[in-house]
Design a protein around this motif. Sequence first.
Motif, PDB file in Angstrom:
ATOM      1  N   VAL A 290      13.380  32.507 -20.610  1.00  0.00           N
ATOM      2  CA  VAL A 290      12.789  32.145 -19.324  1.00  0.00           C
ATOM      3  C   VAL A 290      12.188  30.752 -19.417  1.00  0.00           C
ATOM      4  CG1 VAL A 290      12.290  34.551 -18.715  1.00  0.00           C
ATOM      5  CG2 VAL A 290      10.563  33.201 -19.916  1.00  0.00           C
ATOM      6  N   GLY A 291      11.958  30.144 -18.267  1.00  0.00           N
ATOM      7  CA  GLY A 291      11.332  28.831 -18.241  1.00  0.00           C
ATOM      8  C   GLY A 291      11.087  28.370 -16.822  1.00  0.00           C
ATOM      9  N   TRP A 292      10.605  27.137 -16.702  1.00  0.00           N
ATOM     10  CA  TRP A 292      10.361  26.577 -15.372  1.00  0.00           C
ATOM     11  C   TRP A 292      10.556  25.063 -15.405  1.00  0.00           C
ATOM     12  CZ3 TRP A 292       6.219  23.169 -14.457  1.00  0.00           C
ATOM     13  CH2 TRP A 292       5.208  23.149 -15.434  1.00  0.00           C
ATOM     14  N   SER A 293      10.841  24.531 -14.226  1.00  0.00           N
ATOM     15  CA  SER A 293      11.035  23.097 -14.074  1.00  0.00           C
ATOM     16  C   SER A 293      10.236  22.596 -12.881  1.00  0.00           C
ATOM     17  CB  SER A 293      12.516  22.756 -13.879  1.00  0.00           C
ATOM     18  OG  SER A 293      13.003  23.289 -12.652  1.00  0.00           O
ATOM     19  N   MET A 294       9.941  21.288 -12.889  1.00  0.00           N
ATOM     20  CA  MET A 294       9.278  20.638 -11.763  1.00  0.00           C
ATOM     21  C   MET A 294      10.128  19.448 -11.338  1.00  0.00           C
ATOM     22  SD  MET A 294       5.466  18.926 -11.411  1.00  0.00           S
ATOM     23  CE  MET A 294       4.612  20.436 -11.829  1.00  0.00           C
ATOM     24  N   GLY A 371       4.915  18.108  -2.032  1.00  0.00           N
ATOM     25  CA  GLY A 371       6.293  17.676  -2.168  1.00  0.00           C
ATOM     26  C   GLY A 371       6.958  18.118  -3.462  1.00  0.00           C
ATOM     27  N   ASP A 372       6.189  18.567  -4.440  1.00  0.00           N
ATOM     28  CA  ASP A 372       6.774  19.039  -5.692  1.00  0.00           C
ATOM     29  C   ASP A 372       7.575  20.312  -5.464  1.00  0.00           C
ATOM     30  OD1 ASP A 372       5.757  17.009  -7.249  1.00  0.00           O
ATOM     31  OD2 ASP A 372       4.035  18.154  -7.973  1.00  0.00           O
ATOM     32  N   GLU A 373       8.689  20.422  -6.177  1.00  0.00           N
ATOM     33  CA  GLU A 373       9.496  21.635  -6.167  1.00  0.00           C
ATOM     34  C   GLU A 373       9.418  22.287  -7.545  1.00  0.00           C
ATOM     35  OE1 GLU A 373      13.742  22.337  -4.390  1.00  0.00           O
ATOM     36  OE2 GLU A 373      13.987  21.837  -6.519  1.00  0.00           O
ATOM     37  N   VAL A 374       8.975  23.522  -7.587  1.00  0.00           N
ATOM     38  CA  VAL A 374       8.861  24.274  -8.836  1.00  0.00           C
ATOM     39  C   VAL A 374       9.922  25.367  -8.837  1.00  0.00           C
ATOM     40  CG1 VAL A 374       7.391  25.756 -10.252  1.00  0.00           C
ATOM     41  CG2 VAL A 374       6.395  23.797  -9.040  1.00  0.00           C
ATOM     42  N   THR A 375      10.671  25.460  -9.942  1.00  0.00           N
ATOM     43  CA  THR A 375      11.742  26.449 -10.066  1.00  0.00           C
ATOM     44  C   THR A 375      11.594  27.223 -11.365  1.00  0.00           C
ATOM     45  OG1 THR A 375      13.299  25.091  -8.799  1.00  0.00           O
ATOM     46  CG2 THR A 375      14.249  26.775 -10.227  1.00  0.00           C
ATOM     47  N   LEU A 376      11.632  28.543 -11.277  1.00  0.00           N
ATOM     48  CA  LEU A 376      11.677  29.411 -12.451  1.00  0.00           C
ATOM     49  C   LEU A 376      13.128  29.782 -12.720  1.00  0.00           C
ATOM     50  CD1 LEU A 376       8.805  31.966 -11.648  1.00  0.00           C
ATOM     51  CD2 LEU A 376       8.618  29.566 -12.351  1.00  0.00           C
ATOM     52  N   PRO A 391      17.825  31.179  -8.921  1.00  0.00           N
ATOM     53  CA  PRO A 391      16.569  30.425  -8.959  1.00  0.00           C
ATOM     54  C   PRO A 391      15.437  31.114  -8.202  1.00  0.00           C
ATOM     55  CG  PRO A 391      18.063  29.469  -7.357  1.00  0.00           C
ATOM     56  CD  PRO A 391      18.843  30.529  -8.077  1.00  0.00           C
ATOM     57  N   CYS A 392      14.231  30.805  -8.635  1.00  0.00           N
ATOM     58  CA  CYS A 392      13.018  31.219  -7.929  1.00  0.00           C
ATOM     59  C   CYS A 392      12.265  29.928  -7.641  1.00  0.00           C
ATOM     60  CB  CYS A 392      12.208  32.165  -8.802  1.00  0.00           C
ATOM     61  SG  CYS A 392      10.660  32.729  -8.064  1.00  0.00           S
ATOM     62  N   THR A 393      12.428  29.410  -6.430  1.00  0.00           N
ATOM     63  CA  THR A 393      12.030  28.041  -6.106  1.00  0.00           C
ATOM     64  C   THR A 393      11.073  27.991  -4.920  1.00  0.00           C
ATOM     65  OG1 THR A 393      14.129  27.167  -6.924  1.00  0.00           O
ATOM     66  CG2 THR A 393      12.910  25.772  -5.393  1.00  0.00           C
ATOM     67  N   GLY A 394      10.128  27.087  -4.994  1.00  0.00           N
ATOM     68  CA  GLY A 394       9.246  26.813  -3.877  1.00  0.00           C
ATOM     69  C   GLY A 394       8.846  25.358  -3.843  1.00  0.00           C
ATOM     70  N   THR A 395       8.794  24.773  -2.650  1.00  0.00           N
ATOM     71  CA  THR A 395       8.356  23.382  -2.464  1.00  0.00           C
ATOM     72  C   THR A 395       7.008  23.381  -1.762  1.00  0.00           C
ATOM     73  OG1 THR A 395      10.639  22.626  -2.317  1.00  0.00           O
ATOM     74  CG2 THR A 395       8.944  21.162  -1.448  1.00  0.00           C
ATOM     75  N   VAL A 396       6.084  22.580  -2.256  1.00  0.00           N
ATOM     76  CA  VAL A 396       4.709  22.597  -1.760  1.00  0.00           C
ATOM     77  C   VAL A 396       4.549  21.683  -0.548  1.00  0.00           C
ATOM     78  CG1 VAL A 396       2.308  22.085  -2.334  1.00  0.00           C
ATOM     79  CG2 VAL A 396       3.792  23.192  -4.019  1.00  0.00           C
ATOM     80  N   LEU A 397       4.006  22.233   0.529  1.00  0.00           N
ATOM     81  CA  LEU A 397       3.685  21.483   1.746  1.00  0.00           C
ATOM     82  C   LEU A 397       2.199  21.111   1.752  1.00  0.00           C
ATOM     83  CD1 LEU A 397       5.565  23.669   4.388  1.00  0.00           C
ATOM     84  CD2 LEU A 397       6.419  21.666   3.163  1.00  0.00           C
ATOM     85  N   PRO A 398       1.831  20.041   2.464  1.00  0.00           N
ATOM     86  CA  PRO A 398       0.418  19.664   2.520  1.00  0.00           C
ATOM     87  C   PRO A 398      -0.448  20.752   3.165  1.00  0.00           C
ATOM     88  CG  PRO A 398       1.821  17.896   3.334  1.00  0.00           C
ATOM     89  CD  PRO A 398       2.696  19.105   3.189  1.00  0.00           C
TER      90      PRO A 398
END
Length: 401
Positions: A290-294, A371-376, A391-398
């Motif tokens: 397992v892991g994650w990316s930004m 604006g960052d996108e984090v993916t597991l 993927p398990c992904t989410g992008t951060v909104l203000p």
Amino acid sequence: MALIRSWLDSANDAGCPFPLNNLPYGVFSVAGDMPRCGAAIGDMIVDLAECETRGLLDAGGTFARPQLNDFMALGRARWDKVRARLTDLLAEGSAGDVPLVPMADATRHLPIQVTEYTDFYASRNHAFNVGVLFRGPENALPPQWTHMPIGYNGRASSVVVSGTPVRRPMGQVKGESGPEWVPCRRLDLELELGAIVGQPSQMGSRVSVDGAEDMIFGYVLLNDWSARDIQAWEYQPLGPFQSKAFATTISPWIVTQAALEPFRCKGAERANPLLPHLQESRPGLYDLAVGWSMNGQVMCRTNYNVMYYSSAQQLAHHSSSGCPMRVGDLLGSGTISGPSPDQVGALLEMTEGGKTPITVAGRARIFIEDGDEVTLFATAQGDGYQIGFGPCTGTVLPAQP
């Protein structure tokens, strides 16, 4: 176990996350159609609702519904029967008349109606690292930690499927002269595996670890987004509340226990014997990378087998007071962290509480920015195939002040 070959060529690619050995379940729609149940195979989705209409499968009509809860409620015997039938229909040499939808044309939806959500704290590395930040190394682990899974009840209403944007939360934090109402300044992720409960238990009854194994339908990747500054101000004495309630992202495909069975393994070494209600008759973890990316940059690679407690132990402990479990309950494993800095599943650990910046795309960073996108991501490696989750992904909104 070796690759089970399919007549669908894309499923036989060694790098494909969805070979015939996997067959994860999900919910999808195409061009505005009603969401319905499907199974991933290669680069396609098996339309399980249409399979039932054609008489290829018998799941009591549950596959036409926009969530998998009703199918899960049918029980393990039906799960096994449907999986075996799907394998026969898709195996090399069969007729190949299964209704398929290109994955690229489909929208994935939340695969279950989440009835309850509980998050645990089951990685000793993570628990120790975080404990050191707040209490020092001598008192890093609470005294009960090696005796039982520690958890808290989260919010089922804010569990969302991969791809759903995540709004930065507002919250109350500790200021120099008193509390302040501000956008979260220390937004974090948590790399977790989520167990999906597919069978209920009765109020007042207890579930054994072996019984809990039979109740678990499958697993998803899970990102329990965390507002660390809000959490630091609110968590004593009752634990996280608003700092965890704003969003939890899960992957769209539920990988079944059957698919992961060849990868079953032991977890972390025990510090002491567990009480009888938590003892396992067989290893309860999986050899799962397992892991994650930004923003596309891999930040962590570790393995689920570093965990101290399995999902079955967590489920058994959850019911030990007589608490009833329901179809659609979601149990988060807790942050998965290995022993080294590049194996940790949260920025809180990776940056040592914000003291040690990391580098993302050539720039020093501490926590997650707008604006960052984090993916597991996760895979189990077999003989000529791999089991993936998507993927398990989410992008951060203000934040919205």
